[in-house]
Design an enzyme around this catalytic site. Structure first.
Site: not given
Length: 621
Positions: A288, A370, A398
């Site tokens: 990344k 979640e 969610r």
């Protein structure tokens, strides 16, 4: 390796030739590394101008080039999970010169968007949806015999979500032709991703290996126990070299890990895999922030970038609502050992960094899960703990079933710190917290509060935490008016609002920090108008509404939430049920998706900034 953001547009002659992936496919394989270098430099420049998601895109430059080189896009379908990693994809698909407009009003969307380009095959924003959508597309393409190839690129933490594994479980046993690419940017490229591993991935992805494997299966399956022995031997040999047993057990042909920054080998591997039958899984290891030294060193800081021109501080930074919550969590935990904090991969965003350091045994980051976060809190509450769930409004969507079924039905003592409530600016409609009032207000046992400023946020967090049952405090991205936080452990009476100023004729009932926009409008109008901070959406202040209805002819309700089912609807319902003689005008988010722009521009578009409120008041006068 780049050390700083280019301040002027870099010279990118190879990249400038590509306005469509078919032009990319005309390049020789030997030209791809230089293309990657130019693409990375242009990405640094453009995101430096516009701001936006940063580190993930730098990490998939080579992968993006390889995919568009090996696949016949847009006929073949690429699905980018989350969308943080899709900036290079936008550059290579005809949007290069528009990229500096990304995340700005009328500019490019921050995420893949079907309306924006034929190359954006699926709209994303929330994580972990790509495999499900790709499988659906692959099944439909197969039924229609279209010959389309489908690949889902998932990464940036998205594999921590349950939906990704639900989709893998289905896809692996559906025998559908599709490719899942795991962009693994959490793992450093270790020694086994070298010459031997490159050779091994090449062998596993080759048609020769696939043909030999299928031929062996046919021959050995007719001999008792022979195929079982052969498949176990193959499994153990592959397991010795690769970490892919899990994905093989799910029904995928696993290949990798491969170096995600070796663009030539990656392209050859993808070309080989494109025509393989059945579910395929390619494990790609990337870095990344690749190619930009500061981002490689601090991946969290450079996940997203502010525009370079705005990166210099111009004064004292206001405390955000998230900062208020983070400090409240630390202070309250110091007083109450029962407090446990939960977040679904939003430690930095919800400002739980200090909490995680001071109370590591009481801090639970459950990753992008979640649903699990909410039910985990329910389980904790059953055993006498006092869990606090720090979650963005858009992500609480969610976990709606868990909020209803696991928390509210059982009336459990869980506090929800609902961050990013209302429109959020540049991230657009996928991240807007436009519906939390509407979807929570209909749930029995819920308490819902909306602070008007930083001090009120602290007061209402205290109040929600002390309430024995499910309670949510919703607050927006950013700050209000910089109010000092003076209260420490004070609470307020649940369901009671407060009068800001008493007037006549028109009363503005505010739910949240837009009260400061209302105050500006009133000051500019120089009218004797009543202004009320309602504080609570549920229970709503019935007595105050009755009193106001006796003294005023007009109500204006103001909220940063969908009008349908929102706080204004609660007022209107109460007025209707009690046959109160007052007209009610509702201001909030209309029945439409508000596209990306600054928060101020979005409020102006909806008529809920000072100018819009002023116009509404003048219309009523």
């Amino acid at each position: 390796m780049f050390q700083e953001i280019p301040k002027s547009r870099p010279n990118t002659p190879l990249l400038d030739r590509i306005d469509h992936p078919k032009q990319l496919r005309e390049l020789s394989m030997a030209e791809l590394p230089e293309l990657a270098n130019q693409l990375r430099e242009y990405l640094l420049y453009s995101v430096g101008q516009s701001g936006g998601h940063f580190g993930a895109g730098l990490g998939v430059v080579e992968l993006t080039i390889a995919l568009h080189y090996a696949y016949n896009t847009p006929d073949d379908l690429l699905l980018w999970d989350v969308g943080h990693q899709a900036y290079p994809h936008k550059i290579l698909t005809g949007r290069r010169e528009q990229l500096p407009t990304i995340r700005t009003k009328d500019g490019l969307s921050p995420f893949p968007k079907r309306k924006e380009s034929e190359f954006d095959t699926f709209g994303v924003g929330h994580s972990s949806t790509s495999i499900s959508a790709a499988l659906g597309m692959a099944i439909a393409a197969n039924k229609q015999q279209s010959g389309k190839k489908v690949a889902a690129i998932i990464g940036d933490g998205a594999m921590t979500a349950g939906q990704a594994f639900e989709a893998l479980n289905h896809a692996g046993h559906s025998d559908t032709d599709m490719l899942v690419i795991l962009n693994d940017n959490d793992m450093a490229i270790s020694e086994n991703v070298g010459g031997l591993n490159k050779y091994f991935s090449k062998i596993l992805s080759s048609k020769t290996y696939a043909t030999m494997r299928e031929g062996s299966r046919k021959v050995l399956s007719s001999i008792p126990h022979a195929w079982e022995l052969a498949s176990k031997t193959e499994e153990h040999v592959k397991g010795f070299f690769t970490p892919g047993i899990l994905f093989e057990e799910l029904g995928f042909n696993y290949i990798g890990p491969v170096d995600g920054h070796d663009v030539e080998n990656l392209t050859r591997t993808l070309k080989n895999m494109r025509d393989l039958k059945g579910p395929q899984f390619l494990h790609v290891v990337t870095k990344k922030g690749k190619g930009f030294a500061p981002a490689e060193k601090d991946q969290i800081k450079y996940h997203a970038l502010s525009p370079v021109s705005n990166s210099v501080s111009t004064g004292v930074k206001k405390k955000t609502f998230s900062n208020v919550f983070g400090q409240w969590a630390c202070d309250t935990a110091a007083l109450d050992p029962k407090l446990l904090a939960i977040t679904p991969a939003m430690r930095e965003g919800s400002d739980l960094i200090k909490f995680s350091e001071k109370f590591p045994q009481r801090y639970f980051d459950v990753a992008i899960a979640e649903q699990h976060a909410v039910t985990l809190a329910a389980g904790m509450a059953c055993e006498g703990a006092k869990p606090v769930v720090a979650i963005y409004s858009t992500f609480l969507q969610r976990a709606y079933d868990q909020l209803v079924h696991d928390v509210a039905v059982q009336n459990l003592d869980v506090t929800f710190a609902v961050d990013r409530a209302g429109v959020v600016g540049a991230d657009g409609p996928t991240h807007a917290g436009a519906y939390d009032i509407s979807f929570m207000r209909c749930i029995p046992n819920m308490v819902i509060a909306a602070p008007s400023d930083e001090n009120e946020c602290r007061l209402l967090l205290n109040t929600a935490y002390e309430f024995n049952g499910p309670a949510a405090v919703r607050y927006p991205r950013g700050s209000a008016n910089g109010t000092d936080v003076s209260c420490v452990s004070e609470t307020v009476e649940i369901g009671k609002g407060r009068m800001i100023q008493q007037g006549k004729g028109i009363a503005i009932l505010c739910f949240g920090p837009l009260i400061h926009e209302a105050q500006k409008a009133i000051d500019e109008l120089d009218q004797n108008i009543t202004l009320v901070d309602m504080r609570f959406i549920k229970p709503i202040d019935d007595a105050l509404i009755k009193q106001l209805a006796e003294e005023h002819q007009q109500f204006i309700t103001l909220e940063d939430n969908a009008i349908l089912g929102g706080a204004g609807s609660a007022v209107l319902e109460f007025v209707s049920f009690n046959k109160l003689d007052v007209n009610v005008t509702l201001l909030g988010i209309p029945d439409a998706y508000i596209e990306h722009a600054s928060q101020e521009q979005q409020w102006a578009e909806m008529g809920i900034d000072a100018a819009g409120i002023k116009q509404t008041v003048l219309g009523l006068l």
